[in-house]
Design a protein around this motif. Structure first.
Motif, mmCIF file in Angstrom:
data_model
loop_
_atom_site.group_PDB
_atom_site.id
_atom_site.type_symbol
_atom_site.label_atom_id
_atom_site.label_comp_id
_atom_site.label_asym_id
_atom_site.label_seq_id
_atom_site.Cartn_x
_atom_site.Cartn_y
_atom_site.Cartn_z
ATOM 1 N N PHE B 458 -46.345 -67.071 -63.322
ATOM 2 C CA PHE B 458 -45.457 -68.003 -62.618
ATOM 3 C C PHE B 458 -45.432 -69.394 -63.251
ATOM 4 O O PHE B 458 -44.681 -70.258 -62.807
ATOM 5 C CB PHE B 458 -45.876 -68.146 -61.145
ATOM 6 N N LEU B 459 -46.283 -69.606 -64.243
ATOM 7 C CA LEU B 459 -46.386 -70.953 -64.820
ATOM 8 C C LEU B 459 -45.022 -71.473 -65.261
ATOM 9 O O LEU B 459 -44.694 -72.645 -65.028
ATOM 10 C CB LEU B 459 -47.364 -70.974 -65.998
ATOM 11 N N SER B 460 -44.220 -70.618 -65.875
ATOM 12 C CA SER B 460 -42.917 -71.104 -66.327
ATOM 13 C C SER B 460 -41.833 -70.872 -65.279
ATOM 14 O O SER B 460 -40.905 -71.671 -65.156
ATOM 15 C CB SER B 460 -42.511 -70.421 -67.636
ATOM 16 N N THR B 461 -41.965 -69.799 -64.488
ATOM 17 C CA THR B 461 -40.890 -69.465 -63.554
ATOM 18 C C THR B 461 -40.978 -70.217 -62.230
ATOM 19 O O THR B 461 -39.981 -70.692 -61.707
ATOM 20 C CB THR B 461 -40.907 -67.956 -63.246
ATOM 21 N N ASP B 462 -42.192 -70.355 -61.681
ATOM 22 C CA ASP B 462 -42.330 -70.949 -60.361
ATOM 23 C C ASP B 462 -43.669 -71.685 -60.261
ATOM 24 O O ASP B 462 -44.591 -71.243 -59.561
ATOM 25 C CB ASP B 462 -42.247 -69.846 -59.300
ATOM 26 N N PRO B 463 -43.773 -72.807 -60.961
ATOM 27 C CA PRO B 463 -45.073 -73.494 -61.090
ATOM 28 C C PRO B 463 -45.743 -73.778 -59.756
ATOM 29 O O PRO B 463 -46.973 -73.749 -59.657
ATOM 30 C CB PRO B 463 -44.733 -74.791 -61.815
ATOM 31 N N ALA B 464 -44.957 -74.038 -58.715
ATOM 32 C CA ALA B 464 -45.543 -74.402 -57.420
ATOM 33 C C ALA B 464 -46.357 -73.246 -56.843
ATOM 34 O O ALA B 464 -47.240 -73.447 -56.006
ATOM 35 C CB ALA B 464 -44.447 -74.799 -56.440
ATOM 36 N N LYS B 465 -46.075 -72.050 -57.300
ATOM 37 C CA LYS B 465 -46.712 -70.847 -56.767
ATOM 38 C C LYS B 465 -48.082 -70.582 -57.405
ATOM 39 O O LYS B 465 -48.849 -69.752 -56.892
ATOM 40 C CB LYS B 465 -45.777 -69.665 -57.044
ATOM 41 N N VAL B 466 -48.334 -71.229 -58.527
ATOM 42 C CA VAL B 466 -49.567 -70.939 -59.276
ATOM 43 C C VAL B 466 -50.782 -71.510 -58.549
ATOM 44 O O VAL B 466 -50.816 -72.693 -58.217
ATOM 45 C CB VAL B 466 -49.491 -71.530 -60.701
ATOM 46 N N ARG B 467 -51.739 -70.640 -58.280
ATOM 47 C CA ARG B 467 -52.969 -71.104 -57.650
ATOM 48 C C ARG B 467 -54.012 -71.428 -58.713
ATOM 49 O O ARG B 467 -54.007 -70.861 -59.807
ATOM 50 C CB ARG B 467 -53.511 -70.040 -56.692
ATOM 51 N N ALA B 468 -54.910 -72.336 -58.355
ATOM 52 C CA ALA B 468 -55.935 -72.771 -59.303
ATOM 53 C C ALA B 468 -57.276 -72.165 -58.933
ATOM 54 O O ALA B 468 -57.503 -71.777 -57.782
ATOM 55 C CB ALA B 468 -56.049 -74.286 -59.273
ATOM 56 N N ASN B 469 -58.164 -72.077 -59.917
ATOM 57 C CA ASN B 469 -59.557 -71.748 -59.641
ATOM 58 C C ASN B 469 -60.243 -73.024 -59.167
ATOM 59 O O ASN B 469 -61.091 -73.591 -59.846
ATOM 60 C CB ASN B 469 -60.228 -71.204 -60.898
ATOM 61 N N ALA B 470 -59.831 -73.468 -58.007
ATOM 62 C CA ALA B 470 -60.318 -74.744 -57.487
ATOM 63 C C ALA B 470 -60.786 -74.546 -56.057
ATOM 64 O O ALA B 470 -60.248 -73.702 -55.333
ATOM 65 C CB ALA B 470 -59.209 -75.785 -57.519
ATOM 66 N N TYR B 471 -61.809 -75.294 -55.679
ATOM 67 C CA TYR B 471 -62.452 -75.090 -54.389
ATOM 68 C C TYR B 471 -62.963 -76.429 -53.868
ATOM 69 O O TYR B 471 -63.367 -77.299 -54.630
ATOM 70 C CB TYR B 471 -63.629 -74.104 -54.546
ATOM 71 N N ASP B 472 -62.908 -76.569 -52.571
ATOM 72 C CA ASP B 472 -63.461 -77.756 -51.922
ATOM 73 C C ASP B 472 -64.541 -77.305 -50.954
ATOM 74 O O ASP B 472 -64.409 -76.255 -50.315
ATOM 75 C CB ASP B 472 -62.380 -78.489 -51.121
ATOM 76 N N LEU B 473 -65.570 -78.115 -50.833
ATOM 77 C CA LEU B 473 -66.571 -77.862 -49.805
ATOM 78 C C LEU B 473 -66.337 -78.880 -48.687
ATOM 79 O O LEU B 473 -66.304 -80.085 -48.934
ATOM 80 C CB LEU B 473 -67.984 -77.979 -50.387
ATOM 81 N N VAL B 474 -66.133 -78.350 -47.494
ATOM 82 C CA VAL B 474 -65.778 -79.189 -46.348
ATOM 83 C C VAL B 474 -66.922 -79.137 -45.344
ATOM 84 O O VAL B 474 -67.521 -78.084 -45.126
ATOM 85 C CB VAL B 474 -64.473 -78.660 -45.711
ATOM 86 N N LEU B 475 -67.269 -80.295 -44.791
ATOM 87 C CA LEU B 475 -68.311 -80.329 -43.770
ATOM 88 C C LEU B 475 -67.812 -81.180 -42.610
ATOM 89 O O LEU B 475 -67.487 -82.357 -42.784
ATOM 90 C CB LEU B 475 -69.614 -80.902 -44.362
ATOM 91 N N ASN B 476 -67.692 -80.544 -41.458
ATOM 92 C CA ASN B 476 -67.272 -81.269 -40.249
ATOM 93 C C ASN B 476 -65.972 -82.047 -40.440
ATOM 94 O O ASN B 476 -65.862 -83.196 -40.020
ATOM 95 C CB ASN B 476 -68.389 -82.225 -39.809
ATOM 96 N N GLY B 477 -65.020 -81.424 -41.123
ATOM 97 C CA GLY B 477 -63.723 -82.063 -41.263
ATOM 98 C C GLY B 477 -63.632 -83.088 -42.363
ATOM 99 O O GLY B 477 -62.669 -83.852 -42.421
ATOM 100 N N ASN B 478 -64.651 -83.151 -43.216
ATOM 101 C CA ASN B 478 -64.629 -84.060 -44.348
ATOM 102 C C ASN B 478 -64.832 -83.273 -45.631
ATOM 103 O O ASN B 478 -65.703 -82.394 -45.690
ATOM 104 C CB ASN B 478 -65.766 -85.081 -44.244
ATOM 105 N N GLU B 479 -64.050 -83.612 -46.655
ATOM 106 C CA GLU B 479 -64.292 -83.007 -47.954
ATOM 107 C C GLU B 479 -65.545 -83.662 -48.512
ATOM 108 O O GLU B 479 -65.560 -84.852 -48.784
ATOM 109 C CB GLU B 479 -63.094 -83.267 -48.879
ATOM 110 N N ILE B 480 -66.607 -82.877 -48.677
ATOM 111 C CA ILE B 480 -67.820 -83.475 -49.246
ATOM 112 C C ILE B 480 -67.976 -83.140 -50.718
ATOM 113 O O ILE B 480 -68.771 -83.760 -51.421
ATOM 114 C CB ILE B 480 -69.094 -83.065 -48.485
ATOM 115 N N GLY B 481 -67.222 -82.153 -51.188
ATOM 116 C CA GLY B 481 -67.313 -81.808 -52.599
ATOM 117 C C GLY B 481 -66.093 -81.038 -53.011
ATOM 118 O O GLY B 481 -65.379 -80.473 -52.168
ATOM 119 N N GLY B 482 -65.859 -81.026 -54.309
ATOM 120 C CA GLY B 482 -64.720 -80.272 -54.804
ATOM 121 C C GLY B 482 -64.873 -80.045 -56.283
ATOM 122 O O GLY B 482 -65.554 -80.809 -56.963
ATOM 123 N N GLY B 483 -64.261 -78.978 -56.763
ATOM 124 C CA GLY B 483 -64.363 -78.720 -58.187
ATOM 125 C C GLY B 483 -63.456 -77.607 -58.610
ATOM 126 O O GLY B 483 -62.616 -77.147 -57.836
#
Lengths: 581, 581
Positions: B458-483
């Motif tokens: 989808f990179l060329s056809t529909d870029p918005a659809k592309v998901r990343a190998n990205a993750y956030d760690l959330v604690l009690n409604g706050n992003e405490i980490g991400g990568g």
């Protein structure tokens, strides 16, 4: 999963197991029917073997295409090596590869990734990420990480709190130059980067945090000398309700712990000498005491003859160089040339050979007899076989010159053994230093250093005589730490500022917040800061700090890898309300 | 020696002993013939007693002069207290003082040094060194120190190396604004302070240092919002030869360890939810899952009647507020006013009361019957006694509005218990974000984040659809980490830059050194960074990061204590070859 084991892990114990390894191709030997590859990662090297019999054909063919520094993943069986290498932890085994994936290709690196590389300093700095793959640099960074965790655990266990102080602070024209940071939100105003957290750690003491430390970056905009970095790291410490002895005991304890844990060296109590004695005995306030060659002052035994050079000198001083009586005339002439180099600056050197038969032969036999020379030998502690080197002139200069000679000779004689550790406290530093040109007194350490009580009376009459509650920790001829007991009352602090030539307005402008803080109950306090870069280098048996910093800058303060500093674009400058000239 | 014990140390065990204590006068009660003083240091408070019978006259007289926050040293005998205070560790004893030294006087502090102070935020910031004496701030800083040592030991034990990356680096116009530092030695050129060590940690991976971490200051020149700091601290981590699962396991392990060690809370495996699901269920990519009130989408059960507001809405979505069916008309009107505030921006709110008898009463009874409302209750999980709040409009906007309402109601209902910890992984973030105005795609995390393999098409056809190998760690409604897992090959990286609108020249100029490094064998790698300030605050049961920073800046980026930033003098500017506009 990219790996079941590291490249330093497999030994005969794992023979027969199937394993997966990932790493870099260190080298490849292709014998046509068999290929050996050394696979490297942070932990070591494991030998891979590909052969016609056991390796699938396509994998074998792929293995033939691998170049140096390719990143690969292999799966195979651990087998016993025919020709074992007992010098390597993994030298008893190899991995017979069944599967191979090329995770990334690599261009030929600009220098060899070996312990002894063919890359020069500049090239290594430009490609620092490749330099870090080399064992010597890699091991240095691992060692540094071990030192910092050891420091942190030791101090935490003693009740110290690591507290972060700010990086965006205020410029103080006192001392070295600050790096500054233009503020966009506060136009025409600037932050400064800290030269040290000095004032903040004192404020923490006022705040009652009685045992503080921080491993922290500091910044100094100096004209760079060899092996100086514009950003450097300090182990910064401060304590309240302590005296000088408490501080020295605490950080001697830390240093002993590091020597024990990281170098396996037990040391007794650290010797202490006063600044005055250090200067008299070694011509240096950070003497290397791993070897002798103590200074012998000769004025009383050399100014009674017709030798004008000595008679007119403020100080005549010599050292006995062990076993150097056998130096040829040519060798000694070279030594004389060495002390006459502008970097040392002596006008000449007198020498005395202490012959094995008890007689002396000097370059000033015209003026001095055997009895005189015997006295010189006594004063310098020279024994038969030694060479006495004598310099003369103004005290400060001649001490510095002879100290340089002493260090140079020790280096040449192999007396500076990097595996030997000789710590030393230097105490009783002068509080003030007179600028010879302007006649103005400067704080030798910094303006918060407290004078010794017994010397207070000299503050107005003879400021140069006043000693400070200041101490340096010296290791192998390098200052690794220094500190002082601080002034904690406003009256003494104000007197110091006056002495240092600050008008009350200037003092208020620059240190007002600290003096203000002192109004609200400052406890007695003091501290010490270690230079981490140098400490790590010396514990690691080296003296070049650059090799212990992951991404150092060169002597012009440039990072040649990322090409910084660099020009900004107009929009950035405009936003910051600044122009370049 | 200034003290034999701390002020928190003495208990009945020491009765009869002679002790020396030092500290600050917390308060003094003078009854004429007897004086009690609370002596305070970092460790606690000990009660001192001076009386006519046992205290020497001059000492008693001196004690009468002591004011709040005077710094004193006392020597005396530990005696049993008549009226014990069982709420204090030292409440069973007091010290009958025989000797007293005033180490320093103190002016009356501008606010009381008590847990509940009379000082406002501004005053406390100006005199932060006094604020730090107060238990709440002191305990926060001690807690922060404990967190960092726990992080360091955990990661060191897992084989991570702490490696310092440089602070004086190069400006990259991408992303937020850099703070810059003019170089004196390289006129007209500037360093930049790092927004994060991102590229350096990736270079360390190229350098083979496969497990890196650093607790490090980062800098971002943003227009400040409440509780944002221009300098902040990150726990920055990176690993090689790992996949996303390895990273998540490693740092989930770290977080569990911190929760256990510092909060005494055992947590099971952290739940995981995709970005898409988080947005659909909570309207938010960092949902607080300590409580329910999950979103119920109502389009299918509300767009069949004549209610135009709903029929024309892209999304109709509601939450069930537990027990809120009893809200009065006035209370509900206030809630409607709240969602209509410009900060939230809803145009109105529909509500349904779920009566205890099973019937429903809504603000849209004109359009919907009991059967309809029953369906709504089902979709939102509403039970008898709950209040259903329904918003409608464009999907992104209405989700954000309902999320704000959900958080506000949870706060009001006391559902955000700071002693309860609800960690959560949010995964599968979109790779790119479209700028609605310009139509240009931006990297959602940063341009080094790798796309998911299965979405590459989808990179060329529909870029918005592309998901990343990205993750956030959330604690009690706050992003405490991400990568994220990074791109490690040059081809994909170049394609990303192209997609992000960088010309090859721009990409080369800004990231050339990283792309160059990738030529020489980059391993697969990825990482994560925790925001330390926020992590510490949340673990400490608070959400205001400023109270966990020793010397924070205010919302204009000023340090009001030292009055920074400030103007420089002309000479300094000239040396730096810059002018202010």
């Amino acid at each position: 999963m990219y790996r079941t084991h590291h490249c330093g892990a497999l030994t005969e114990v794992e023979i027969g197991k199937e394993v997966t390894l990932s790493g870099w191709v260190q080298k490849s030997r292709d014998k046509g029917f068999i290929i050996w590859i050394d696979l490297r990662d942070r932990y070591g090297i494991t030998q891979l073997v590909f052969d016609n019999d056991r390796t699938p054909k396509d994998i074998f063919a792929l293995a033939q295409t691998l170049g140096r520094e390719f990143v690969i993943q292999v799966t195979g069986k651990v087998i016993e090596r025919e020709a074992k290498n007992i010098d390597m932890p993994t030298g008893g085994i190899e991995v017979s590869v069944q599967d191979l994936k090329v995770l990334n290709t690599a261009e030929t690196p600009p220098f060899t990734i070996e312990d002894e590389t063919d890359g020069g300093e500049d090239l290594r700095m430009k490609y620092r990420y490749l330099d870090i793959r080399r064992n010597p640099i890699k091991e240095n960074l691992i060692f540094r990480s071990k030192v910092t965790i050891a420091v942190r655990n030791y101090l935490s266990n003693k009740g110290f709190l690591e507290i972060e102080t700010p990086y965006l602070i205020k410029s103080t024209p006192e001392g070295a130059r600050d790096f500054v940071v233009p503020s966009r939100l506060n136009a025409s105003e600037f932050y400064a980067l800290p030269q040290s957290p000095q004032t903040f750690k004192q404020l923490l003491m006022v705040g009652g945090m009685d045992k503080y430390f921080q491993i922290v970056k500091c910044f100094r905009d100096e004209d760079l000398r060899a092996d100086r970095q514009p950003e450097f790291t300090q182990i910064d410490c401060e304590m309240s309700f302590i005296n000088q002895e408490d501080i020295m005991q605490t950080f001697e304890g830390l240093t002993k712990h590091l020597l024990q844990e990281l170098c396996g060296v037990s040391t007794g109590d650290f010797p202490r000498i006063t600044f005055e004695e250090a200067m008299r005995t070694y011509g240096n306030d950070k003497p290397d005491i791993r070897f002798g060659m103590k200074f012998g002052e000769l004025n009383s035994v050399c100014q009674h003859k017709e030798f004008k050079v000595f008679n007119s000198a403020e100080l005549v001083v010599g050292i006995a160089v062990p076993g150097a009586a056998s130096y040829t005339r040519k060798e000694i002439d070279k030594l004389i040339d060495w002390v006459k180099r502008p970097q040392v600056g002596a006008l000449g050197m007198v020498y005395v050979k202490c012959n094995e038969d008890g007689s002396f032969k000097s370059s000033v036999d015209k003026f001095y007899d055997q009895e005189d020379l015997k006295n010189w030998a006594e004063a310098t502690g020279a024994k038969a076989g030694d060479l006495i080197c004598v310099l003369s002139g103004a005290t400060d200069k001649v001490r510095a010159q002879l100290s340089a000679l002493r260090m140079e000779l020790a280096e040449r004689l192999g007396l500076r053994n990097p595996k030997e550790f000789a710590p030393l406290w230097v105490v009783d530093f002068p509080l003030l230093e007179k600028d010879e040109e302007t006649g103005i007194f400067h704080a030798m350490h910094h303006p918060f250093t407290s004078p010794k009580k017994e010397d207070l009376e000299f503050l107005s009459t003879d400021p140069a005589k006043v000693r400070a509650n200041a101490y340096d920790l010296v290791l192998n001829g390098n200052e690794i730490g220094g500190g002082s007991i601080r002034i904690h009352d406003k009256a003494t602090q104000e007197r110091m500022f006056e002495l240092l030539g600050f008008s009350p307005k200037e003092a208020e402008e620059q240190f007002g917040f600290l003096m203000n803080a002192f109004k609200y109950g400052a406890p007695p306090h003091g501290g010490l800061a270690f230079g981490l870069d140098r400490l790590v280098a010396i514990l690691g048996g080296k003296e070049t700090i650059r090799d212990f910093i992951a991404f150092p800058k060169n002597n012009s303060g440039r990072d040649v890898m990322i090409d910084a500093p660099a020009a900004l674009n107009k929009e950035q400058l405009q936003e910051l309300s600044i122009n370049t000239l």
